[in-house]
Design a protein around this motif. Structure first.
Motif, mmCIF file in Angstrom:
data_model
loop_
_atom_site.group_PDB
_atom_site.id
_atom_site.type_symbol
_atom_site.label_atom_id
_atom_site.label_comp_id
_atom_site.label_asym_id
_atom_site.label_seq_id
_atom_site.Cartn_x
_atom_site.Cartn_y
_atom_site.Cartn_z
ATOM 1 N N GLU A 3 50.683 42.305 46.372
ATOM 2 C CA GLU A 3 49.944 43.010 47.176
ATOM 3 C C GLU A 3 49.692 41.475 48.259
ATOM 4 O O GLU A 3 49.480 41.007 47.753
ATOM 5 N N VAL A 26 49.011 39.366 43.212
ATOM 6 C CA VAL A 26 47.763 40.111 44.272
ATOM 7 C C VAL A 26 46.871 38.671 45.033
ATOM 8 O O VAL A 26 46.214 38.003 44.802
ATOM 9 N N LYS A 45 56.755 39.507 50.450
ATOM 10 C CA LYS A 45 57.023 40.912 49.640
ATOM 11 C C LYS A 45 57.692 40.801 48.588
ATOM 12 O O LYS A 45 59.442 41.233 48.580
ATOM 13 N N ASN A 53 57.367 45.798 44.212
ATOM 14 C CA ASN A 53 56.032 46.695 43.163
ATOM 15 C C ASN A 53 56.848 46.345 42.002
ATOM 16 O O ASN A 53 57.089 47.894 41.818
#
Length: 379
Positions: free
Chosen positions: A40, A9, A55, A58
């Motif tokens: 994130e 993050v 990225k 998730n």
């Protein structure tokens, strides 16, 4: 220089994520190009011309943190291995990737937590605590490997540095200490109307903030102390879902004096509702919330098990040696409340101590190490 940051993050509102955010901001100011490998990334950084965001899917949608982090470590390593020549320096947080790093920034030492007397498995042996023990043990093993394969280590506190030396078996001369920072423009003493929060103007309030599902934060000891000190109420910040603390407060007969405000985004404003901050955590590598309370002008009561005590002075805080010593906590609270002028002076000193630890100061220290490590690497 092109710097690659590997972390889950990068954003405000997250302890480790905030550190990553501030260090990247300083790196951008110094003209560096940045690659961020994360799940994130703060929205204002996503389209920055000097940032390339890789990225990772998730992983939070995948069951169990153990599997989530293993997949992240694998996917990030594959990208690094196939793009190695495109970056000058790799900065990571603990065990987060199977790829080698140049700088590893440590906020939590799994090797120390596994051995801690406060680990959940030592408190209650069940399936959940056994899973936590296995998770922490695996991370402890992988953490030691990651640390041995990096050039420079940055610890968030002297406490963390000692844990790295004693439990992770890392040489002391490889470790630098840089404490977390605080946003002095967000957290500062301010006037807040207590009536807006259904609180009494003339009542003295202590504040506790933390994970209400974790016994490590030690709210149970605070509640027992509050039951013995009648002239103070307690504000509690944290998600009460599946927490037994509201029930404990009721059973102690102080339910009417303990105000559970839930998880809040306006914590900086909530800080100014209180007169002092009580946080005798059983184990805390740093605890950013202590620094935020100081910046908000709150005298602090905490335990010696919190890394942030290194930033506290005798004029701004009281440090309890044993976090479970309820009698001492009771006496400290009573003594502080009996001296209103002394409490005000502590509040001023708390703010002064916090001002030495801004995010700007912290991130500049990080960049000094980053720049030096790069210089040495390419000599």
């Amino acid at each position: 220089m092109k710097i690659c940051f590997v972390t889950h993050v990068v954003k405000k509102g997250d302890g480790q994520g905030r550190v990553n955010y501030e260090v990247i901001i300083e790196a951008l100011k110094q003209g560096h190009e940045i690659i961020v490998i994360s799940t994130e990334l703060s929205e204002e950084l996503r389209n920055h011309s000097q940032i390339k965001w890789i990225k990772i899917m998730n992983v939070l949608k995948i069951p169990t943190a153990l599997l989530q982090y293993q997949l992240f470590a694998l996917f990030s390593a594959i990208w690094i291995w196939t793009h190695q020549k495109k970056m000058d320096l790799i900065v990571v947080n603990g065990f987060i990737t199977y790829a080698r790093s140049d700088i590893n920034c440590i906020h939590f030492v799994h090797s120390a937590w596994v051995k801690s007397e406060y680990h959940p498995y030592r408190d209650q042996k069940n399936v959940k605590s056994l899973y936590q023990l296995l998770y922490n043990s695996l991370n402890s093993f992988l953490e030691r490997i990651a640390l041995k394969r990096t050039k420079q280590i940055i610890a968030v506190s002297e406490q963390v540095k000692q844990e790295l030396v004693q439990d992770a078996k890392i040489q002391s001369n490889r470790i630098s200490v840089i404490s977390n920072g605080v946003d002095l423009n967000e957290f500062y003493p301010r006037s807040v109307n207590r009536a807006d929060f259904h609180l009494d103007t003339n009542t003295t309030y202590a504040l506790f903030a933390g994970d209400l599902k974790s016994k490590r934060k030690n709210l149970d000891t605070v509640l027992r102390a509050m039951a013995m000190v009648e002239n103070v109420n307690l504000i509690v910040l944290g998600n009460t879902e599946k927490s037994n603390y509201p029930g404990i407060a009721k059973d102690l007969g102080i339910g009417h004096r303990v105000h559970f405000l839930g998880h809040r985004k306006d914590i900086a404003e909530i800080m100014s509702l209180a007169d002092l901050f009580v946080f005798p955590s059983k184990y805390e590598p740093f605890s950013l919330v202590i620094l935020e309370a100081m910046a908000s002008g709150l005298p602090v009561i905490t335990s010696s098990r919190c890394g942030a005590v290194e930033l506290l002075s005798d004029h701004s805080a009281v440090v309890i040696e044993d976090p479970e010593d309820t009698a001492t906590l009771i006496n400290v609270i009573r003594e502080l409340l009996s001296n209103k002028e002394g409490l005000k002076m502590m509040a001023l000193r708390a703010r002064e101590d916090a001002q030495k630890n801004s995010w700007g100061n912290m991130s500049y220290k990080y960049l000094q190490i980053i720049n030096y490590t790069s210089k040495v690497k390419y000599q």
